[in-house]
Design an enzyme around this catalytic site. Structure first.
Site: not given
Ligand code: COA
Length: 470
Positions: A262, A442-444, A446
Site C-alpha cells: 500500500p 509502505d503504509h503497512r 510507516i
C-alpha cells in the site's frame, strides 16, 4: 428394502464434545466409502469422520456448531445397493428438516446399526493425530480401508488460512493458494464451495470474489480483468519488440511491489541553494587540485549522505517486513540503492555502508556502479542488500513523481529537477534553488506522520548539511 444405517463417530482419542466445524455432505448426496462426512475440531486436532460405506445420505444428524463424542450419530446413509434401487431426488431430500444431533452422549449404538467408521485424522498439531477405531461391520458393508491420514502440515502455508484439512487438501489438489481465497462460512472459514467458486472464476479469466488466482496462473491474487487482447495491426502499422531480460525481471518485481504494497507518496521541497553552490565550488576545486577531474561530486551523492542521517534518525525507514508480514526487521547497516537508467532497462545498484563513507567516496562509487550498469556488467552482489533506494530523475526533468517501493525495502525517495523559485522568507520573496522530493513508503510499516517528518527532515538536511553532524 434395508433401512438407512447410522454413521457414527468412532474412537477419537478420548475427546468428548468436540465441535463440528464443517458438514461436508447434504441429504440426497451420494457418498463414496471413506468420503469425509463432517469435520470435528478439538483444541488439539482436526478430524474427519468418513462414510463407512458407499451410499446415499438420507439424513444428516448434525450441523456446524454441534458437538459430538465417540458414538454420536453423524448421518443416516442408505447403502449403495438399496440407494441404487430407491434414489432420492436431492431437491426433495433437501426439504426434509435436519434432525438435531445425537450429540455428545458417547454411548454406543445398538449392535444392528453397527458401522465401521474410521476418523480421518488431520493433525492441527502433529502431536495429536487421532487414532482410528473399528466398530462392527454393517450388513453388506465391505471392509473399510485403513484410515486415511491427511498430512495437514504438508499443505499448510506459513500463515494458515481458516479452512478444514479436507479443504486444504482439496485446494492443494487444484493448485489453489488458500491465502487468496475468501471464506464465506461462519467466522470466515473457507469452504469447499469457496475453493470451487474460486477456481471457476480463475478459469473464466478473472478471480473469485475477494480472491485471486490459481497458483501459477494470472491475476497475481488480485481481482483483475484479463489483459486485453487487441490486434493492433487492425488499426495501423505495428512492430513487435520483445522486452529485454532486465525489463522482464524488473517489470515483474515492480508489478508485485505496486500491487502488494500500500503505497503513499509524500512530497516536499528542499532548498538546495547553498548545497548546490558548495557542490559547484568543490567540483571547481577538484578541477584545480592535484587529482584533477578524478571525481565529479554529484547531487545524488549528497542526497545519499543525507539519507544516512535520515535513516539513522528514523530507523523504521531502514527496515523490512519479514515474509510473514508480522515482524519488522530493523537494520543496523546502511546500504543505499540508486535507480540507474540503462539501455537495457532499469537497475538498482547498491552502495554499501554509506554511513562509513564520505560524499566524495559515495560519488566515486555511484559513478563506477552507474558505468557498470550501463555496460550491463552489474553482478547480483552489486544489486543486493539495499536498505533504501533513491530514484533521481533530476538530470532529466519533472516536478514530482511517485516511485515504486523496492521491496523488501519500505521506502524510496524520488528526486526531481531542481529549479529556481521565489521563496517567501517572511519579509520578501527570494530566488532559491528548490529540489522536489517524493517519498513513497509502505503504509503497512510507516504512517503518514512519520513519512512527513522523515521527508521534512530530509529537506532540512539538504538545506543545511551541517545538521547531519548533529
Ligand atoms: N536537478 C537538476 N539538475 C540535476 C539534478 C537535479 N535534481 N540532478 C542532476 N542534475 C544535473 C546535474 O547537475 C548534471 O548536469 P551537468 O551535466 O550540467 O553537470 C546532470 O543533471 C547529470 O547529473 P549527474 O550528477 O551526472 O547524474 P545524476 O546524479 O543525475 O544521475 C544516475 C546518475 C545514475 C542516477 C542517472 O544516470 C540515472 O540513471 N537516472 C535515472 C534514474 C531513473 O531511471 N529513475 C527512475 C526509476 S523508476
Amino acid at each position: 428394502m434395508a433401512s438407512p444405517q447410522e454413521a457414527r463417530v468412532p474412537d477419537i482419542g478420548g475427546f468428548d464434545d468436540v465441535p463440528v466445524i464443517e458438514v461436508l455432505v447434504s441429504v440426497g448426496e451420494s457418498v463414496a466409502k471413506d468420503q469425509s462426512l463432517i469435520t470435528l475440531e478439538s483444541d488439539k486436532a482436526t478430524m474427519e469422520v468418513p462414510a463407512p460405506f458407499a451410499g446415499v445420505v438420507r439424513e444428516v444428524k448434525v450441523k456446524v456448531g454441534d458437538t459430538l463424542s465417540e458414538g454420536g450419530v453423524v448421518a443416516l446413509i442408505e447403502p449403495a445397493e438399496e440407494a441404487a434401487a430407491q434414489p432420492t431426488p436431492p431437491a426433495a431430500a433437501e426439504e426434509a428438516p435436519r434432525a438435531q444431533p445425537d450429540a455428545g452422549t458417547g454411548e454406543r449404538p445398538a449392535a444392528e446399526t453397527g458401522t465401521r467408521v474410521e476418523p480421518v485424522a488431520v493433525a492441527a498439531k502433529p502431536d495429536n493425530i487421532a487414532q482410528a477405531s473399528i466398530d462392527r461391520e454393517p450388513a453388506g458393508a465391505t471392509q473399510a480401508a485403513p484410515p486415511r491420514v491427511l498430512d495437514a502440515d504438508a499443505v499448510m502455508p506459513d500463515k494458515v488460512p481458516y479452512a478444514s484439512p479436507a479443504v486444504r487438501v482439496f485446494a492443494r489438489e487444484l493448485g489453489v493458494d488458500l491465502l487468496q481465497v475468501t471464506g464465506s462460512a461462519r467466522g470466515g472459514r473457507i469452504s469447499r464451495e469457496d475453493v470451487q467458486q474460486f477456481v471457476k472464476s480463475a478459469l473464466a479469466g478473472g478471480a473469485a470474489a475477494g480472491g485471486g488466482a490459481v497458483a501459477g496462473g494470472g491475476g497475481g491474487g488480485l481481482n483483475l480483468l484479463p489483459w486485453p487482447k487487441v490486434d493492433f495491426s487492425k488499426f495501423g502499422e505495428v512492430e513487435e519488440q520483445p522486452l529485454t531480460r532486465i525489463q522482464k525481471i524488473s517489470g515483474a518485481n515492480l508489478a508485485r511491489n505496486w500491487a502488494m504494497i500500500p503505497h503513499v507518496t509524500q512530497h516536499d521541497d528542499a532548498d538546495i541553494t547553498g548545497l548546490e553552490a558548495l557542490r559547484v565550488e568543490l567540483n571547481r576545486e577538484n578541477e584545480r587540485g592535484a587529482d584533477k577531474g578524478a571525481v565529479k561530486l554529484t547531487m545524488l551523492a549528497f542526497i545519499m549522505k543525507a539519507a544516512v542521517s535520515a535513516l539513522q534518525k528514523y530507523p523504521q525507514f531502514n527496515a523490512s517486513l519479514d515474509a510473514s508480514g508480522e515482524t519488522l526487521i530493523l537494520k543496523k547497516y546502511v546500504h543505499i540503492g540508486f535507480a540507474a537508467d540503462t539501455p537495457n532497462g532499469l537497475v538498482v545498484p547498491v552502495v554499501r555502508d554509506c554511513d562509513r563513507k564520505g560524499v566524495m567516496q559515495i560519488a566515486q562509487e555511484t559513478s563506477a556502479l552507474a558505468k557498470k550498469a550501463r555496460e550491463g556488467k552489474l553482478g547480483p552482489a552489486d544489486m543486493s542488500g539495499g536498505c533504501f533506494s533513491i530514484s533521481s530523475l533530476g538530470g532529466i526533468g519533472g516536478t514530482s513523481f511517485t516511485p515504486i517501493v523496492n521491496a523488501p525495502e519500505v521506502a524510496i525517495l524520488g528526486v526531481s529537477k531542481s529549479a529556481m523559485k521565489p521563496v517567501w522568507n517572511g519579509e520578501k520573496f527570494k530566488p532559491r534553488l528548490v529540489l522536489p522530493l517524493s517519498l513513497s513508503y509502505d503504509h503497512r510499516v510507516i504512517d503518514g506522520a512519520a513519512a512527513a517528518r522523515f521527508t521534512a527532515y530530509f529537506a532540512q538536511l539538504l538545506g543545511d548539511m551541517r545538521r547531519a553532524m548533529l
